[in-house]
Structure formats: structure tokens, C-alpha cells
Design an enzyme around this catalytic site. Structure first.
Site, PDB file in Angstrom:
ATOM      1  N   HIS A 186       0.795  -1.230   0.000  1.00  8.99           N
ATOM      2  CA  HIS A 186       0.000   0.000   0.000  1.00  8.99           C
ATOM      3  C   HIS A 186       0.824   1.275   0.000  1.00  8.99           C
ATOM      4  O   HIS A 186       0.246   2.358   0.090  1.00  8.99           O
ATOM      5  CB  HIS A 186      -0.931   0.025   1.220  1.00  8.99           C
ATOM      6  N   LYS A 201      -8.491  14.282   4.172  1.00 12.70           N
ATOM      7  CA  LYS A 201      -7.646  13.086   4.222  1.00 12.70           C
ATOM      8  C   LYS A 201      -6.624  13.240   5.338  1.00 12.70           C
ATOM      9  O   LYS A 201      -6.490  14.334   5.910  1.00 12.70           O
ATOM     10  CB  LYS A 201      -6.933  12.857   2.884  1.00 12.70           C
ATOM     11  N   ARG A 202      -5.932  12.168   5.633  1.00 10.97           N
ATOM     12  CA  ARG A 202      -4.873  12.205   6.638  1.00 10.97           C
ATOM     13  C   ARG A 202      -3.910  13.348   6.343  1.00 10.97           C
ATOM     14  O   ARG A 202      -3.571  13.596   5.187  1.00 10.97           O
ATOM     15  CB  ARG A 202      -4.140  10.860   6.627  1.00 10.97           C
ATOM     16  N   LYS A 223       0.851  14.680   1.042  1.00  7.96           N
ATOM     17  CA  LYS A 223      -0.519  14.939   0.570  1.00  7.96           C
ATOM     18  C   LYS A 223      -0.740  16.428   0.302  1.00  7.96           C
ATOM     19  O   LYS A 223      -1.723  16.816  -0.314  1.00  7.96           O
ATOM     20  CB  LYS A 223      -1.536  14.392   1.574  1.00  7.96           C
ATOM     21  N   THR A 275      -8.544   6.485  -2.136  1.00  4.68           N
ATOM     22  CA  THR A 275      -9.922   6.015  -2.331  1.00  4.68           C
ATOM     23  C   THR A 275     -10.919   7.157  -2.182  1.00  4.68           C
ATOM     24  O   THR A 275     -11.997   7.100  -2.764  1.00  4.68           O
ATOM     25  CB  THR A 275     -10.282   4.885  -1.348  1.00  4.68           C
ATOM     26  N   LYS A 285     -14.581   8.242  -4.281  1.00  3.68           N
ATOM     27  CA  LYS A 285     -15.853   8.588  -3.645  1.00  3.68           C
ATOM     28  C   LYS A 285     -16.346   9.952  -4.131  1.00  3.68           C
ATOM     29  O   LYS A 285     -17.537  10.130  -4.411  1.00  3.68           O
ATOM     30  CB  LYS A 285     -15.688   8.593  -2.122  1.00  3.68           C
TER      31      LYS A 285
END
Length: 838
Positions: A382, A573-574, A579, A681, A685
Site C-alpha cells: 500500500h 484526508k490524513r 498529501k 480512495t 468517492k
């Protein structure tokens, strides 16, 4: 709330539908008939479980009564599912994951059981505050991010597609933490999600498992210390949760392990006055599954994590092998009856544990045991981040799991012999592929062990799988090219569209029927409707309805008022540097500076939504949260931008919050540094809910743009190859010196205007960008980000054009269903077939 019996009760008094009669037969499939008054299940649970007057019952008691009533309805089908598997003895897949981010279960289970109409009538009759009851259920504290959410989606798809499957995880008493914001800073509190009884879980103490360790523990100075060489064991107690497939035909099981001591306490020590020492074993056991993700900034925290992973592997393997042996006598049939999927490196000790069992307990020879182990196990990677590829100290194996270490060393010896035979004289390759990393502290590389010890290694998006093969584990991929494949992630449309966005789901069903719920490829039928003005209007109205509902919910939850007519621009998100929430902050700073310089500038009103948690020891991530909140306060205090730009950080990001914010969003920011996001993911969505993607060519976003057409996305920034090639010469200061808007944005966010009461607080972020090389290349991508943002803003002014692209995005999202992903795993890795419940 009741499903009446099959022996003459008039089902028309409940819904007046023949479909209900089918459900009665489906769920009343055991020896117990559903009889009595229409509300017998709910009424009995409300009264007898809590022993309270019905009129005095509170919201929590009513939630539990509804949940237990729903569990009653599904229980016999749940048993029938397991009985069918026992009778037919199909090949089963066991999905091992350190996380299962399942969220709340009540509404999801009602939807998947097709009981919405039944529950609605009961709610109306009881005058129940339904939304209030739903809010009483905590999000299960079993996961943190995409890894756990993916695992939850996979279990949903496995049940819906009627595959014989079981999930294995840990029953954490506390989740990661509950996040609050104080003076802009993240604050962490314990997430005691099991403080009240969980109506979904069923304890199975009669199916407990012993997990052996080569040490004991004692309390010295108030701290637990291992006593090496004095063996002990823990008790793994299973707690089962139902996993309801859509339509309620198959109900699989998620089995979670809780750790307990074999004896409650040492009576002699207690009697002598050592009250704490007498409980050492109990404290050790309970600490093991006390909390999700212990703080890994300390050796103690890392050690606890290591033991958690072994506990999961050993307990799960013992349980599934016990089940295998009930119906099979020949160990050579193990791969024909069992597939074990390792969700990332955390369950990798299954490799050495399975070898230990086959060698020491079954007494097979090495070659036979190794063949069975490799053929049974499969591994999903992952991450490409080096720090996330786990490696545990050899010393810990020596102390806690010496037999495992012997087995790992022997696996490594044989493996390296094969590497030398294949690549003679290449000692660099030997060093890189070895299961043991040499150095001042020798460590076992868990990703290498997982790859060598399994027959399949897959990535989770096309670019991720390619980078995994060509960069991260290139030498292993060259050794075992046939083992590597890609399985692009997916999400369940049941929770993330049907349940989370009823307005849009209803609009879709009205247009093309409801087959899309279990065949998301059906959404492609929406594409021609992008040119239908009447459908575009219905689509826009459903979007507006969802945004308005979110604004009302947010006002009630947080007291924050937002304009549903503004553009909802989200990044949820985290929190992590790769990111690049910091890049988003710089974009907002540029837009703010433009308005300060030109107050009359026409802009689309924007609401920027952030959410996500930072690991407690991750200082830079926590600084980013602080910066977002300080920038939000700066904008709120400036009347010149009020009603034009607003920033909100939504605390306590979780599945339930995502179910509100994702359907309401117009824009999805997927802006990680290219080559760093494995898949993502949340991007999927957002897409299936009609948000347009503003993002980099990273993770699954590349495949999403391929499906939907790049002209319907707003892509920007360096590619993964360009990021890698520019490492040697990239100079972030060039952008600061030569791009006025970049300079102005940096000067603003690191000025006293944004950190008025804490001057210099954001200096580490400035240094990361300008002094330490801007590793994640924020400044390299900022101008491109702003150009894409300008195109997006211009399109939003064209309502018809915007809605057309939104419809095309939804219509192109069919590939990103977890049903498609699971079908690929089943056919290409597990060789698994459906087993309909009879």
C-alpha cells in the site's frame, strides 16, 4: 420493529409489499419465528435490555434497541451463511488487516438488508428521532485511513458478491484518538468507542486461542518490563461482527481479537500487598489491544506495535487452520481450501508463523511446508514511502519470537542462494533483497518477507504497481516477475453513494433504474444524459439539496454557517506533507492576496473545507493544521473577503463525517506529490458523487482521468518521472525569487498577520520549503495548481457546462467499485468462487 412470521401474519400491515414476504422468508430461515406485535423486537429490547420505562428511554437506549432488533433480523441468515460454508466446504478467503475503518453500522445494515421501508414505518409509528438515534452510534475505532477503509469496502463487496470470506483484525478498545481544535492546534483525547455496549458484536470466548511468547512481563517502577526467557501466553478472544451483503443473502463475519491474560491476577502477590504487580499479566494483555496505533516515536510504542502484529497473525492463523481441519484431513489441500490475503506488511508474521506450524506441529518437511505457505499467502502493498515499509529489530525476534527468527534466517539463506544462482557476482542485489537489513541495528524487512513468502504481490493503482516493480522493490520484482500484478482499488457504492447521497442516488435510479447498486458499470448509461437539459436540471437540484443539507448539519454540529451557493472546495484526508495540504494553503493565500490587491475583482464565492488527523508525534503535520486554522481566522477577520472566501477545518475526521462532506463537495483536491500516493480512495468517492477533481497525475487519479477524459478533470503539476528527474537540481528558492505571487503567498502565511499571537510559530514550515529543499515540491507545482484552479473557477460560472462534466464524471466512475476489484482478486489471485447461501 418486526418482521412477522411466515405462518399467517398479515405482512400487508407493515408495508403492503410482496417483497416483504420474501424478506420474511429470507431472514426467518431458522427455527425461530418472528411473532407478536409489529414492534415486538424493538419494544422488547428497549424494555428488557435496559430495564427502563419505555417513555423514559433516552436516545442511546433507543439506538441500541433498534440496532439489536436489526441484528435479530439478520442473525439466522448469519448462522445459515456459516452453516452453508461448513456443509459445502468451499475455498475461503481470509482477509487480514490491522485496520477496518467500518464507520457506523446501523444505517448501512438496514440499507443492505433492504429494510428501509420497514424501519421507516416503525420510526414514524414510534415518533423516533431517527437522525438523533443514528448519531448515538460511535464510529468503530478500528482504523485510521485508506488502508482500513479499503478493507471495509472489500468486506462489503465480498458479502454482496456471495464469496465465502472472513475478515480478521484487532478489537481496539480505543481508536486512534478523538481530535479537537484548541487555539488552532490539534488536541488528542482517547477515543473510547466501546465505552457503551456495542450491539453488533458477539463475543465467542469458547473459540479462544492461545498465543505464545518467549517472555513474561513484570511491573517495575510502574512500568511493564519484559522478562526474557520466561515463556508465557496470551488469550485471544474473538468478537464477531456481521458483514451484510447487499440484499441480505450472504452475511459474512469480521472477527476481531481482544487480548486477555490466562489468569486475572496473581493471588499470592496480591495478598502480599503488591496490588499492581499481581496484575502484570492482565495489564500486558489488555495493553496489547488497548489502542490503535500506539505512539511509534518511542521504543516502547514500537515494541507494542510489533506484538500487536504478531498477536493478529498468530491468533488468526490458529483460528482459520482449526476451521480448515474440521473439514479437511490432508494438509496438501490447504491452498485449495484457504487463501490468506495480507493487507500491507502488518500481518506479515503469518509467513513465519505458518511455517512454524507446518514444521513443528504438523511435522512436514521444509520444502513441502514452504510450498504450502507460498501458495496459500498473497500480499498487497500500500505504500511507496520508505518509512512505511516496516522493518523490525532482530533483537526483538531474539527476545520474543526466537523460533520465528530461526525460520526467517533459514528462509533468507535459501532465498539468497537462489538470488546468487540467478545473478552471480551481484552482491549489491544480495544486500538489497535480503530479508535482513544489516547495520548498527539489524532489522527484518517485512515487505521483503511478505514478497518472498507469498505467491502474489499486488499494488493498488497502475502507477503505484509500476513504481513498486521498477523502483521500490525492483530487485525482488526481477527475481519473481510472475508474482507482481496491479489491482486498482475501489469503494463500495452502497455506502458511498446509495446511503451517503440519497438525493443523487434517487436521481440516478429514476433515470436508469437501480441495477447500478451492484453493477456500477451501469452508471455509464448516464453519459448520454449529460446532453439532456432536463436531466441536468434534476442533477443540479439533487446537488443543491445535498449541499443545503450539509450546511444545515454543519451548523447544528459545529455552529459554523456556510453558504450552500458557494463552491465547496474540499481536501479531506490524513494530514501528511506528501498529501500537500500546505500547497492548498498557499493557493488560498494567493487568492486572498489577489482580493486584497483588487477588492473589486469578480470571484466565485468559495468555501474551502479541510479535514484530517495528524499523527500525535508528527510535528510538521500538526503545524499544517495550525496554519489552516490561523489562515481561516485571518480570512474571517477581514470584511473585504467575507462571503467570498471562507476556510473551515472540520475536526474529528471519520467515516461519518466523510459521508456528509464528500457528497456535498463540488471540488475534490487530490494534490499529492506525483509518485507518492499509492492509490487513494477518497478520490473515487468524490468522483462517483459528482465532484470534479483538481489534482496531480498520481495514484488512481490517473486512471480516473483516463476513464472520464482528461478534459473533464483539472490536472496539473509534475509527473512522477519529472519529480524523480528533478531531484538533483530542484531549487525552491528560484520560485520564491522569480514568481511574485509565490513570494507574496509565502510572505503572508509566514508573517505575523497569520501568526499574530505566536510569532515565528510556522518557521519550521518555511524552512522545509525554502531552506531544506522543499522535498515534496510544493513551490514547483504552485503556479500550475493556480492555472488549473482558474480554469475550474471559470467553468463553475457556466452552470450547464459544470453539470455536464459532473454527470460525465459520475458516469465514468463504474470502474472504481470495490466489486470490480474483488472480482479481480477472486479470479486472478485467490481462485475463489461464489458460494450462495442455502
Amino acid at each position: 420493529m418486526a418482521v412477522k412470521n411466515r405462518s399467517g401474519a398479515d405482512s400487508s400491515t407493515v408495508t403492503g409489499s410482496k417483497e416483504l414476504s420474501k424478506l420474511i422468508a429470507q431472514y426467518g430461515c431458522g427455527p425461530i419465528q418472528f411473532t407478536g406485535t409489529p414492534d415486538v423486537l424493538y419494544e422488547r429490547h428497549l424494555l428488557f435490555d435496559n430495564v427502563v420505562d419505555l417513555n423514559a428511554a433516552g436516545a442511546r437506549e433507543r439506538f441500541e434497541a433498534v440496532a439489536r432488533s436489526v441484528r435479530d433480523v439478520l442473525s439466522q441468515r448469519w448462522l445459515l451463511t456459516e452453516n452453508t460454508y461448513e456443509r459445502q466446504n468451499p475455498k475461503r478467503v481470509y482477509y487480514l488487516s490491522i485496520e477496518f475503518l467500518i464507520g457506523r453500522s446501523l444505517a448501512n445494515n438496514i440499507t443492505n438488508l433492504l429494510l428501509d421501508d420497514v424501519v421507516k414505518q416503525a420510526v414514524d409509528k414510534e415518533k423516533l428521532d431517527w437522525l438523533g438515534a443514528l448519531e448515538q452510534e460511535p464510529d468503530a475505532g478500528l482504523g485510521n485511513g485508506g488502508l482500513g477503509r479499503l478493507a471495509a469496502c472489500f468486506l462489503d463487496s465480498l458479502s454482496t458478491m456471495q464469496f465465502p470470506a472472513m475478515g480478521y483484525g484487532l478489537r481496539y478498545e480505543y481508536g486512534m484518538f478523538r481530535q479537537s481544535i484548541q487555539n488552532g492546534w490539534q488536541r488528542e483525547k482517547g477515543d473510547n468507542w466501546l465505552r457503551r455496549p456495542d450491539p453488533w458484536e458477539v463475543a465467542r470466548p469458547q473459540e479462544k486461542v492461545e498465543v505464545k511468547l518467549n517472555c513474561s512481563f513484570e511491573v517495575r517502577g510502574g512500568i511493564l518490563h519484559p522478562v526474557i526467557g520466561r515463556p508465557s501466553h496470551l488469550i485471544a478472544i474473538p468478537f464477531d461482527r456481521p458483514v451484510v451483503g447487499y440484499g441480505g443473502k450472504t452475511i459474512n463475519t469480521l472477527r476481531l481479537w481482544a487480548a486477555a491474560a490466562p489468569d486475572a491476577f496473581d493471588f499470592q502477590e496480591f495478598s502480599s500487598g503488591d496490588f499492581i504487580g499481581a496484575l502484570a499479566e492482565t495489564l500486558t494483555a489488555e495493553s496489547l489491544t488497548r489502542v490503535l496505533y500506539p505512539d511509534d516515536s518511542t521504543s516502547m510504542g514500537k515494541g507494542l506495535r510489533f506484538l500487536q502484529e504478531y498477536f493478529l497473525a498468530a491468533a488468526s492463523l490458529a483460528d482459520l487452520l482449526r476451521r480448515f481441519r474440521r473439514s479437511n484431513t490432508d494438509w496438501n489441500t490447504l491452498p485449495e481450501k484457504v487463501a490468506i490475503q495480507l493487507n500491507d506488511t502488518h500481518p506479515t508474521l503469518v509467513v513465519s508463523e505458518l511455517m512454524r506450524v507446518l514444521l513443528d506441529e504438523v511435522h512436514l518437511g521444509w520444502d513441502e511446508a514452504w510450498d504450502l505457505t507460498q501458495t496459500t499467502l498473497a500480499y498487497t502493498n500500500h505504500t511507496l514511502l520508505p518509512e512505511a515499509l516496516e522493518a523490525w529489530p532482530v533483537a526483538w525476534f531474539e527476545d520474543f519470537l526466537p523460533r520465528h527468527l530461526e525460520i526467517i534466517f533459514e528462509i533468507n539463506r535459501r532465498f539468497l542462494d537462489a538470488v546468487r544462482a540467478r545473478f552471480p557476482g551481484d552482491e549489491g542485489r544480495i544486500e538489497r533483497t535480503s530479508l535482513v537489513e544489516e547495520g548498527p541495528e539489524r532489522r527484518v524487512r517485512m515487505a521483503n518477507l511478505a514478497i518472498v513468502g507469498s505467491h502474489s504481490t499486488n499494488g493498488v493503482a497502475a502507477i503505484h504497481s509500476e513504481l513498486l516493480r521498477t523502483r521500490t522493490v525492483r530487485d525482488l520484482a526481477e527475481m519473481f516477475p510472475e508474482r507482481f500484478s496491479n489491482k486498482t482499488n475501489g469503494v463500495t457504492p452502497r455506502r458511498w453513494l446509495l446511503l451517503a447521497n440519497p438525493a443523487l442516488a434517487g436521481t440516478i435510479t429514476e433515470a436508469i433504474g437501480d441495477d447500478w447498486i451492484c453493477d456500477l458499470g451501469e452508471l455509464a448509461r448516464l453519459k448520454p444524459l449529460a446532453e439532456d437539459s432536463a436531466f441536468r436540471e434534476r442533477f443540479w437540484k439533487s446537488t443543491r439539496e445535498t449541499k443545503s443539507g450539509f450546511a444545515q448539519w454543519l451548523k447544528a454540529r459545529c455552529g459554523e454557517a456556510i453558504d450552500p451557493d458557494s463552491l465547496f472546495d474540499s481536501q479531506v484526508k490524513r494530514i501528511h506533507e506528501y498529501k500537500r495540504q500546505l500547497l492548498n494553503v498557499l493557493r488560498i493565500a494567493v487568492l486572498y492576496n489577489r482580493l486584497r490587491e483588487s477588492p473589486g475583482l469578480e470571484v466565485v464565492p468559495r468555501t474551502f473545507l479541510f479535514a484530517g488527523k495528524a499523527a500525535p508525534a508528527y510535528r510538521m503535520a500538526k503545524l499544517i493544521i495550525k496554519l489552516v486554522n490561523n489562515l481561516a481566522a485571518t480570512l474571517d477577520a477581514d470584511p473585504a473577503v467575507r462571503g467570498r472566501l471562507k476556510v473551515l477545518f472540520l475536526p474529528e475526521y471519520c467515516v461519518s463525517l466523510a459521508e456528509h462532506v464528500i457528497p456535498a463537495s463540488d471540488v475534490s483536491n487530490q494534490i499529492s506529490t506525483a509518485g507518492y500516493e499509492a492509490s487513494g480512495t477518497s478520490n473515487m468517492k468524490f468522483m462517483m458523487n459528482g465532484a470534479l477533481t483538481l489534482g496531480t497525475r498520481d495514484g488512481a487519479t490517473i486512471e480516473m482521468a483516463k476513464e472520464g477524459g482528461e478534459e473533464n478533470f483539472f490536472l496539473f503539476g509534475l509527473t512522477a518521472q519529472q519529480v524523480a528527474e528533478s531531484r538533483g537540481w530542484y531549487n525552491p528558492h528560484w520560485h520564491y525569487d522569480h514568481e511574485p505571487e509565490t513570494r507574496a503567498a509565502l510572505d503572508l502565511v509566514f508573517s505575523d498577520q497569520v501568526s499574530r499571537n505566536e510569532p515565528g510559530v510556522f518557521s519550521p514550515l518555511r524552512e522545509a520549503l525554502l531552506t531544506h529543499g522543499d522535498y515534496y515540491m510544493h513551490l514547483a507545482d504552485l503556479r500550475s495548481y493556480l492555472e488549473a484552479d482558474a480554469r475550474l473557477s471559470a467553468l463553475y460560472r457556466d452552470r450547464e457546462g459544470w453539470v455536464r462534466k459532473a454527470i460525465l464524471n459520475v458516469g465514468s466512475s463504474g470502474k472504481f467499485s470495490s466489486d470490480r476489484t474483488i472480482a479481480e482478486y477472486a479470479s486472478e489471485i485467490w481462485k475463489l468462487k461464489p458460494c450462495p447461501v442455502e
